[in-house]
Enzyme design. Structure first.
Site, short mmCIF file in Angstrom:
data_model
loop_
_atom_site.label_atom_id
_atom_site.label_comp_id
_atom_site.label_asym_id
_atom_site.label_seq_id
_atom_site.Cartn_x
_atom_site.Cartn_y
_atom_site.Cartn_z
N CYS A 79 0.83 -1.20 0.00
CA CYS A 79 0.00 0.00 0.00
C CYS A 79 0.88 1.26 0.00
CB CYS A 79 -0.99 -0.04 1.16
SG CYS A 79 -2.36 1.14 1.00
N HIS A 179 -3.65 -5.07 0.00
CA HIS A 179 -3.14 -5.64 1.25
C HIS A 179 -3.21 -7.17 1.18
CE1 HIS A 179 -2.86 -1.91 3.63
NE2 HIS A 179 -3.84 -1.51 2.83
N GLU A 181 -2.09 -9.21 3.24
CA GLU A 181 -2.32 -9.73 4.59
C GLU A 181 -3.78 -9.65 5.00
OE1 GLU A 181 -2.08 -5.34 5.31
OE2 GLU A 181 -1.20 -6.76 3.90
#
Length: 200
Positions: A79, A179, A181
């Site tokens: 990001c 993202h 994650e």
């Protein structure tokens, strides 16, 4: 495998930490440049303001340390971390990024809602990540990179086609606007591929 997660006053550190641990690696959150030397991979996470992040990296000496590590261990920018790999950003024209890739960051088009928040697909250009082509990933951003180098590995459509994945395998450097994650099992698998695959 020790993975250094760079702490420079931005959000989403906990989710990145948990993701790295879930993958079976040893995550270490640090703002100490010397600790990066012991890492097998480095993640530059981030949600926030380009100027504040760039200033913190410069003040702590992390800028110079990250540049010194280029090509020796995998580096992943997520990001805002991806945007910091560029030279500059329209968000803060007077601030300097890491300059890993030539180019800048520009605002998303005026005719779409910003921030671009939610799930969207990524069309990968490279065989390296072909298995992830067309998969959904989670985005939260108002700016996107505009690289001058031929480093675009994946693109996403949101008012326009923009680079959502950039990289240079030869130098072990990758950037993701989304993202991984926070993108479920697919995102975790991609994160694992970058951390371990790039180091092979």
């Amino acid at each position: 495998m020790k993975v250094a997660i760079v702490e420079y006053g931005v959000g989403n550190l906990n989710s990145v930490y948990r993701a790295v641990k879930h993958l079976g690696h040893e995550p270490v959150v640090t703002d100490d440049p010397s600790e990066l030397h012991d890492a097998d991979a480095v993640i530059l996470p981030g949600v926030g303001n380009f100027r504040a992040a760039a200033e913190k990296l410069e003040e702590t000496g992390l800028c110079d340390e990250i540049r010194e590590l280029l090509g020796s261990v995998p580096l992943l920018g997520i990001c805002l971390g991806m945007q910091l790999l560029m030279e500059s950003s329209e968000e803060s024209p007077e601030s300097r990024g890491l300059g890993v890739f030539r180019g800048t960051c520009v605002a998303l088009p005026n005719d779409v809602k910003t921030p671009h928040m939610g799930w969207n697909t990524v069309e990968f250009r490279t065989e390296e990540f072909r298995e992830f082509d067309g998969e959904m990933f989670y985005f939260v951003h108002s700016y996107r990179v505009a690289p001058e180098d031929d480093v675009v590995l994946g693109e996403t459509e949101y008012g326009e086609r923009f680079p959502s994945v950039i990289g240079d395998r030869g130098r072990l450097i990758y950037g993701m606007q989304f993202h991984p994650e926070k993108s479920g099992p697919v995102g975790l698998k991609l994160l694992g591929e970058v951390l371990t695959g790039a180091s092979r």
